[in-house]
Design an enzyme around this catalytic site. Structure first.
Site, PDB file in Angstrom:
ATOM      1  N   HIS A   1      20.502  96.545  44.584  1.00 47.31           N
ATOM      2  CA  HIS A   1      21.530  95.511  44.390  1.00 47.31           C
ATOM      3  C   HIS A   1      20.981  94.106  44.645  1.00 47.31           C
ATOM      4  O   HIS A   1      20.915  93.279  43.761  1.00 47.31           O
ATOM      5  CB  HIS A   1      22.697  95.739  45.359  1.00 47.31           C
ATOM      6  CG  HIS A   1      23.326  97.092  45.309  1.00 47.31           C
ATOM      7  ND1 HIS A   1      24.116  97.535  44.261  1.00 47.31           N
ATOM      8  CD2 HIS A   1      23.306  98.109  46.208  1.00 47.31           C
ATOM      9  CE1 HIS A   1      24.545  98.756  44.515  1.00 47.31           C
ATOM     10  NE2 HIS A   1      24.075  99.130  45.678  1.00 47.31           N
TER      11      HIS A   1
HETATM   12  O1  RIB Z   1      27.687  96.789  47.345  1.00 47.81           O
HETATM   13  C1  RIB Z   1      26.317  96.551  47.565  1.00 47.81           C
HETATM   14  C2  RIB Z   1      26.133  95.407  48.520  1.00 47.81           C
HETATM   15  O2  RIB Z   1      26.721  95.735  49.779  1.00 47.81           O
HETATM   16  C3  RIB Z   1      24.659  95.129  48.828  1.00 47.81           C
HETATM   17  O3  RIB Z   1      24.489  93.776  49.130  1.00 47.81           O
HETATM   18  C4  RIB Z   1      24.408  95.960  50.047  1.00 47.81           C
HETATM   19  O4  RIB Z   1      23.328  95.453  50.835  1.00 47.81           O
HETATM   20  C5  RIB Z   1      25.709  95.786  50.779  1.00 47.81           C
HETATM   21  O5  RIB Z   1      25.655  94.534  51.462  1.00 47.81           O
END
Ligand code: RIB
Ligand code: CA
Length: 313
Positions: free
Chosen positions: A243
């Site tokens: 992500h």
């Molecule tokens: O949904 C994914 C996000 O939430 C990413 O940034 C992960 O590190 C959590 O913070």
């Protein structure tokens, strides 16, 4: 080309860690002015610990790291140990940090940096709940027009949510903060689940990290080996979704991504859809566009860049 000055706001988190490593491995494109930590994946004492572990892993003991908000603006903190493990950085066995946190609050660092630099100089890169950014905007509304760009990981459109059927974790944890940020008027680029769920660490890609043979390369392989479990079980994914590295990869090579400039608003009233990013992808409303919402990425190009840069640490 002058490197882009950024502040990374983060809740490490293995994927945050990889995003930070990518930024630190790209000094020609990115100058990290500082790292501000927020409660999210794990509580604040662990996110500040993990940020220091990652900077020491990258050989950046000189990085300025600040503690920020330890809870959302108006809701109880929700954490994600079920994804990231109890430390938030489960997987590799990395040494306890020895570098110190900076004195002062992360929010004041963000405000001071934006006021000390010419308008349009600093890009904010939130990788977790938007509590620090929103608090800075509330405390110093003048900074909004000084922000060059906000490039954040959060939200989802066709992909739905990962913490509720409607909401992605970062936005869900602090929807009030997200509402403030999306309405602040600064240029915003969003890396939603629609993109990050295409950035999957397949076995071959994990092997490529491990084959680097460096401390950073092996640690990235071990981090993603650990945190792929959640998404494999839930989505049947081919590997861990990276992500947050989509944010720093965008700063290095924006052509890896494509999306649309649309209106994005945040659900802050209904518990059923709390934290949903209501993205007007088909422009069916006359709500003014306020964000570039990414829909796709060149995954092979992304991993080629990431592997090359991690290999430089
Ligand atoms: O949904 C994914 C996000 O939430 C990413 O940034 C992960 O590190 C959590 O913070
Ligand atoms: Ca994160």
């Amino acid at each position: 080309m002058t490197p882009r000055k950024i502040i990374i706001d983060t809740d490490p988190g293995q994927d945050d860690a990889v995003a930070i490593l990518l930024a630190l491995a790209s000094p020609d494109e990115i100058e990290v002015l500082g790292i501000t930590c927020v409660a999210g994946n794990v509580p604040l004492d662990l996110t500040t610990r993990n940020a220091r572990i990652v900077c020491e892993l990258a050989g950046h003991r000189d990085m300025r790291i600040f503690a920020g908000c330890d809870r959302p603006l108006g809701r109880k903190l929700v954490t994600a140990e079920h994804v990231h493990g109890k430390t938030g950085l489960d997987g590799p066995d990395l040494p306890d940090p020895t570098m110190a946190l900076q004195d002062g609050h992360a929010v004041d660092f963000i405000i001071d940096q934006l006021r000390d630099h010419a308008p349009g100089t600093i890009t904010l890169c939130p990788l977790g709940p938007l509590t620090n950014i929103a608090t800075a905007l509330q405390k110093a509304p003048d900074i909004a027009k000084r922000i060059a760009k906000i490039v954040l990981m959060g939200g989802g459109c066709f992909e739905g949510g990962n913490i509720t059927p409607a909401a992605e974790f970062n936005i869900y944890v602090d929807p009030q903060a997200a509402d403030i940020v999306f309405k602040c008027g600064a240029p915003i680029v969003v890396m939603p689940l629609d993109v990050t769920h295409k950035a999957l660490v397949t076995r071959a890609r994990n092997d490529a990290f491990r084959a680097l043979g460096t401390a950073a390369g092996v640690a990235v392989a071990e981090m993603t080996d650990f945190f792929e479990r959640f998404d494999k079980e839930k989505y049947g994914s081919a590997g861990a979704p990276l992500h947050d590295p989509c944010v720093t990869a965008y700063l290095v090579d924006p052509d890896l991504f494509n999306g649309r400039h649309i209106n994005v608003e945040i659900e802050t009233q209904s518990e059923l859809t709390m934290g949903m990013t209501v993205a007007d992808w088909w422009r069916v409303t006359d709500r003014p566009p306020n964000a570039t919402f990414m829909g796709d990425l060149d995954a092979d190009g992304f991993f080629a860049l990431l592997t090359d840069r991690i290999g430089r640490l």
